[in-house]
Design an enzyme around this catalytic site. Structure first.
Site, PDB file in Angstrom:
ATOM      1  N   LEU A 356       0.839  -1.209   0.000  1.00 24.90           N
ATOM      2  CA  LEU A 356       0.000   0.000   0.000  1.00 24.90           C
ATOM      3  C   LEU A 356       0.867   1.249   0.000  1.00 24.90           C
ATOM      4  O   LEU A 356       0.469   2.285  -0.513  1.00 24.90           O
ATOM      5  CB  LEU A 356      -0.890   0.028   1.245  1.00 24.90           C
ATOM      6  CG  LEU A 356      -2.021  -0.986   1.311  1.00 24.90           C
ATOM      7  CD1 LEU A 356      -2.678  -0.944   2.676  1.00 24.90           C
ATOM      8  CD2 LEU A 356      -3.043  -0.685   0.234  1.00 24.90           C
ATOM      9  N   GLY A 357       2.035   1.131   0.602  1.00 28.11           N
ATOM     10  CA  GLY A 357       2.887   2.307   0.655  1.00 28.11           C
ATOM     11  C   GLY A 357       4.146   2.030   1.433  1.00 28.11           C
ATOM     12  O   GLY A 357       4.254   1.030   2.135  1.00 28.11           O
ATOM     13  N   GLY A 359       6.479   4.049   4.036  1.00 27.77           N
ATOM     14  CA  GLY A 359       6.611   5.274   4.816  1.00 27.77           C
ATOM     15  C   GLY A 359       7.946   5.314   5.502  1.00 27.77           C
ATOM     16  O   GLY A 359       8.781   4.435   5.292  1.00 27.77           O
ATOM     17  N   GLY A 360       8.137   6.347   6.316  1.00 28.41           N
ATOM     18  CA  GLY A 360       9.383   6.457   7.047  1.00 28.41           C
ATOM     19  C   GLY A 360       9.579   5.253   7.943  1.00 28.41           C
ATOM     20  O   GLY A 360      10.670   4.720   8.074  1.00 28.41           O
ATOM     21  N   GLY A 362       8.217   2.145   7.708  1.00 29.73           N
ATOM     22  CA  GLY A 362       8.305   0.820   7.113  1.00 29.73           C
ATOM     23  C   GLY A 362       7.331   0.652   5.964  1.00 29.73           C
ATOM     24  O   GLY A 362       6.694   1.604   5.521  1.00 29.73           O
ATOM     25  N   ARG A 363       7.222  -0.592   5.497  1.00 33.14           N
ATOM     26  CA  ARG A 363       6.345  -0.871   4.363  1.00 33.14           C
ATOM     27  C   ARG A 363       4.980  -1.335   4.871  1.00 33.14           C
ATOM     28  O   ARG A 363       4.897  -2.073   5.839  1.00 33.14           O
ATOM     29  CB  ARG A 363       6.966  -1.967   3.490  1.00 33.14           C
ATOM     30  CG  ARG A 363       8.263  -1.528   2.840  1.00 33.14           C
ATOM     31  CD  ARG A 363       9.098  -2.729   2.457  1.00 33.14           C
ATOM     32  NE  ARG A 363       8.670  -3.304   1.176  1.00 33.14           N
ATOM     33  CZ  ARG A 363       9.079  -2.849  -0.002  1.00 33.14           C
ATOM     34  NH1 ARG A 363       9.901  -1.837  -0.068  1.00 33.14           N
ATOM     35  NH2 ARG A 363       8.666  -3.425  -1.107  1.00 33.14           N
ATOM     36  N   VAL A 364       3.934  -0.926   4.171  1.00 32.64           N
ATOM     37  CA  VAL A 364       2.584  -1.283   4.583  1.00 32.64           C
ATOM     38  C   VAL A 364       1.915  -2.115   3.492  1.00 32.64           C
ATOM     39  O   VAL A 364       1.927  -1.737   2.317  1.00 32.64           O
ATOM     40  CB  VAL A 364       1.718  -0.031   4.845  1.00 32.64           C
ATOM     41  CG1 VAL A 364       0.382  -0.440   5.430  1.00 32.64           C
ATOM     42  CG2 VAL A 364       2.434   0.915   5.773  1.00 32.64           C
ATOM     43  N   LYS A 379       1.862  -3.464   8.745  1.00 33.07           N
ATOM     44  CA  LYS A 379       3.033  -2.596   8.634  1.00 33.07           C
ATOM     45  C   LYS A 379       4.254  -3.319   9.176  1.00 33.07           C
ATOM     46  O   LYS A 379       4.246  -3.793  10.305  1.00 33.07           O
ATOM     47  CB  LYS A 379       2.760  -1.330   9.438  1.00 33.07           C
ATOM     48  CG  LYS A 379       3.873  -0.333   9.418  1.00 33.07           C
ATOM     49  CD  LYS A 379       3.390   0.971   9.996  1.00 33.07           C
ATOM     50  CE  LYS A 379       4.087   2.128   9.318  1.00 33.07           C
ATOM     51  NZ  LYS A 379       3.298   3.322   9.261  1.00 33.07           N
ATOM     52  N   ASP A 476       3.803  13.166  14.955  1.00 31.60           N
ATOM     53  CA  ASP A 476       4.046  13.152  13.517  1.00 31.60           C
ATOM     54  C   ASP A 476       2.733  13.304  12.754  1.00 31.60           C
ATOM     55  O   ASP A 476       2.386  12.489  11.911  1.00 31.60           O
ATOM     56  CB  ASP A 476       4.791  11.874  13.121  1.00 31.60           C
ATOM     57  CG  ASP A 476       5.563  12.050  11.813  1.00 31.60           C
ATOM     58  OD1 ASP A 476       5.627  13.199  11.329  1.00 31.60           O
ATOM     59  OD2 ASP A 476       6.094  11.057  11.289  1.00 31.60           O
TER      60      ASP A 476
END
Ligand SMILES: *[C@@H]1O[C@H](CO)[C@@H](O)[C@H](O)[C@H]1NC(C)=O
Ligand SMILES: *[C@@H]1O[C@H](CO)[C@@H](O)[C@H](O)[C@H]1NC(C)=O
Ligand SMILES: *[C@@H]1O[C@H](CO)[C@@H](O)[C@H](O)[C@H]1NC(C)=O
Ligand SMILES: *[C@@H]1O[C@H](CO)[C@@H](O)[C@H](O)[C@H]1NC(C)=O
Ligand SMILES: *[C@@H]1O[C@H](CO)[C@@H](O)[C@H](O)[C@H]1NC(C)=O
Ligand SMILES: *[C@@H]1O[C@H](CO)[C@@H](O)[C@H](O)[C@H]1NC(C)=O
Ligand SMILES: *[C@@H]1O[C@H](CO)[C@@H](O)[C@H](O)[C@H]1NC(C)=O
Length: 657
Positions: A356-357, A359-360, A362-364, A379, A476
């Site tokens: 899905l994405g 991010g800072g 980790g991977r989702v 995640k 964040d």
């Protein structure tokens, strides 16, 4: 043959509700249930071929309802008092996994409607949500058989019975059990895989509610488990439905009904015929699937000597694939622990097509749990620091108990060597980021949606800061951490995660968590983080959503400028709403947009003491309070400071002259 009619009678009576009398004097008995009965079922509830009502299955966070189809008249005349009634039912709870406790429980309910589509599973039992719980207009009476200790509602333990009046904080509750004739109290375990009978009696004259329970074979104990004086005439609607609601949470159990009887004004409930009741399924709870491999491995090697090489190779590969880290301290967190294997299968082996994405943190991945078909977001966070893991998991688990409509729900976690895996509910509309900066004049969110999202974020942050037992600072807040559900409600994700960086950080270096552009200046200066730092980020985010611009923008001359500076400039030039996203083509509410822009500026004020807290922010947004006088014109006190502030760590946020 004299016993033939008897047998016939027996078979006809079996599993069928006998309904006697008219509407006002309702009585019925279900000695087991057949698919031909009239119960109104919804959610995951179903009737098994054996004649059990299965209210929930092994799915997590599912709900199930079973109601008597028609409403009953609880008063003799529309303005009369609520009549006496008696209910008795037999239930059984079969936990999904034997080594974990099971959630969440069964409730017997009297309510004005059978429609609980807006109710939430888990601790809300599929009866309420955070808004309807405690609402006097609910007209809901419930007896809860609760197998999870929830501090939010003042639960005493994870095995209790309670009387609930419109509110999951029980009027009265007590550990499950019964009093013997001698007066001695005997504990019962609700989720014991054994059938238990419950009686609920209401006496109209004494306005007394008694709740009694006992193992199936036992006669009704004389002394009730719970006995409360409460006048139901002030609560129940004249026409109310009766039935059951169950839900599972992060851990699950199958909740069964075996029999049920009810009588209004007719003395005690008709006796349930125990001999006719269906049996609870004999299959016990599954043991943890990962243990199975360890048994299969040696057996397989011994039995198939020829295939030894191949088998070992395959199994070792398989095991390595699924190997996870599990330590003793994690036993306490058992309910929140997912087997890595289940997550592996849910995401089809963490395939890229399910990504899905990135991010800072980790991977989702998107996934679907095989059993319950629940959609999840998984995640994977690389994690090397071992010593802090215990504390972090404790925090994650406690954060998993946070439940608010504007927070993404954390379902649980799993661990592998060098890797922490977090499991969240799946948000079908993805992150806010992809809706914000309308490319080529495309407008993806109208003003109403934007305003709703801003209010949702504010309400979620307020919950984190003030309404939960601990203060949670997000640290964040930014568009990629705001997710949208299928109704475009904003849900804050990744809260509590920033602590991970903290724990893992090298003490020698002061590692600042957050994202440039959203980071409050005082963090860079002092490293001290307060909820007001989130308020700062919220301010920037609110401006971003309203203006459709990133925190840094290029002005007409191609010079980098902060969004804050630009909005201030618009305001100084005469009209703050000139800063509103041009893609909206002037289709927005002037007053609302003006309010959000000014509030955004106030929240992103460089001096933390000038910022409002989230409670005030929600009051401003809801129009419960006007914005403070100090910001009624762009010349307000620290306006200068705001445009010309200098802080070394925040260079990208500044106007380059
Ligand atoms: C089913 O419902 C109808 C109408 O509500 C009622 O007449 C009938 O007796 C019910 N039958 C059973 C078995 O509950
Ligand atoms: C019931 O109460 C309402 C107002 O609460 C009143 O208007 C009505 O006349 C009453 N009906 C009877 C039958 O007493
Ligand atoms: C149940 O209530 C929801 C809203 O509360 C509504 O959307 C839905 O249509 C209702 N369902 C039924 C079957 O009445
Ligand atoms: C529910 O009941 C408890 C205890 O009586 C009370 O403290 C709480 O405020 C109630 N909840 C709501 C939302 O009214
Ligand atoms: C019953 O259970 C409660 C809570 O689990 C415990 O405190 C109590 O000692 C038990 N009582 C008996 C008689 O076993
Ligand atoms: C409730 O229990 C008390 C004894 O504790 C008994 O005196 C009373 O009659 C009971 N009421 C009902 C409605 O069962
Ligand atoms: C219960 O409340 C109703 C009004 O809601 C009242 O008429 C009735 O007298 C009350 N019953 C008792 C026993 O106090």
């Amino acid at each position: 043959m004299s016993f033939l009619p008897l047998i016939l009678f027996f078979f006809l009576g079996l599993n069928l509700a006998s309904i006697t009398n008219g509407d006002d004097n309702h009585q019925f008995v279900y000695n087991g249930f057949t698919s031909a009965n009239n119960l109104s079922l919804d959610g995951v509830a179903m009737v098994t071929p054996d004649g059990l009502v299965e209210l929930t299955n092994d799915g997590i966070r599912v709900k199930g309802h079973a109601f008597y189809p028609s409403p009953l008249h609880f008063r003799e005349t529309p303005n009369g008092t609520v009549q006496s009634f008696s209910v008795s039912f037999v239930f059984g709870i079969v936990p999904t996994f034997s080594d974990l406790n099971s959630g969440h429980g069964i409730t017997f309910v009297i309510a004005p409607s059978k429609n609980f589509s807006d109710a939430i599973a888990a601790q809300y039992f599929g009866l309420f949500n955070s808004e309807t719980n405690g609402n006097d207009r609910g007209h809901i009476f419930a007896i809860e058989l609760d197998t999870v200790k929830n501090t939010e509602f003042g639960d005493m333990n994870d095995n209790h019975v309670g009387i609930d009046i419109n509110n999951l904080t029980s009027l009265q509750s007590y550990p499950a059990g019964y009093y013997e004739e001698s007066g001695r109290f005997k504990n019962l375990t609700l989720a014991s895989m054994e059938a238990i009978q419950v009686w609920v009696d209401y006496d109209r004259e004494a306005t007394r509610i008694n709740v009694t329970m006992a193992p199936l074979a036992m006669a009704k104990p004389v002394r009730p488990l719970l006995s409360a004086t409460y006048n139901l005439s002030g609560l129940l609607m004249e026409r109310s439905y009766i039935g059951f609601s169950s839900s599972t949470g992060a851990t699950s159990a199958r909740h069964y009904l075996l029999g049920w009887s009810f009588s209004m004004n007719g003395g005690t409930a008709l006796a349930i015929d125990i001999a006719k009741l269906p049996k609870l399924p004999r299959v016990g709870p599954k043991s943890d699937p990962s243990n199975l491999l360890q048994i299969i491995l040696p057996v397989a090697t011994a039995a198939f000597l020829v295939a030894v090489g191949a088998t070992v190779f395959l199994l070792v590969r398989r095991r390595m694939r699924y190997t996870e880290l599990r330590e003793d301290w994690e036993i306490d967190f058992g309910p929140h622990r997912f087997a890595y294997k289940d997550l592996f299968h849910a995401t089809e082996g963490f395939q890229n097509k399910n990504l899905l994405g990135t991010g800072g943190a980790g991977r989702v991945y998107k996934g679907m749990l095989l059993g319950s078909k629940q959609e999840i977001a998984v995640k994977k966070i690389p994690q090397n620091s071992k010593e802090s893991m215990k504390q972090f998991v404790a925090e994650i688990v406690s954060i998993g108990c946070l439940d608010h409509r504007n927070l993404v729900h954390l379902l649980g976690y799993s661990r592998r060597k060098g890797e922490l895996i977090l499991v969240y509910e799946y948000m079908s509309n993805g992150s806010l980021e992809k809706y914000l900066y309308g490319q080529d004049g495309r407008c993806t969110l109208d003003w109403g949606q934007r305003f709703h999202i801003i209010k949702g974020i504010a309400s979620g942050l307020l919950y984190l800061h003030e309404e939960w037992e601990k203060v949670v600072i997000h640290r964040d807040v930014k568009p990629s951490n705001i997710l949208l559900d299928n109704k475009m409600n904003a849900k804050i994700g990744d809260f509590g995660l920033s602590r991970l960086h903290d724990h893992g950080a090298n003490p020698q270096t002061t590692h600042v968590v957050g994202t440039i552009g959203y980071l409050a200046p005082e963090i860079a200066l002092t490293g001290k983080v307060t909820p007001l730092a989130d308020v700062f980020s919220f301010g920037i985010l609110a401006l971003e959503i309203t203006c459709g611009q990133k925190p840094m923008k290029q002005n007409a001359q191609g010079i980098q400028q902060t969004l804050v500076g630009w909005v201030l400039e618009c305001w100084k030039k005469g009209s703050v709403v000139d800063a509103v996203d041009a893609n909206l083509q002037a289709d927005y509410d002037n007053a609302e947009a003006g309010l959000v822009l000014k509030l955004g500026l106030l929240c992103s004020h460089p001096s933390e003491h000038s910022r409002p807290n989230m409670r005030q922010v929600t009051q401003y947004l809801n129009g419960d309070m006007p914005l403070p006088e100090t910001i009624s014109n762009p010349g307000f006190g620290l306006f200068h400071l705001m445009q010309e502030r200098e802080s070394p760590t925040c260079t990208p946020c500044h106007i380059h002259h």
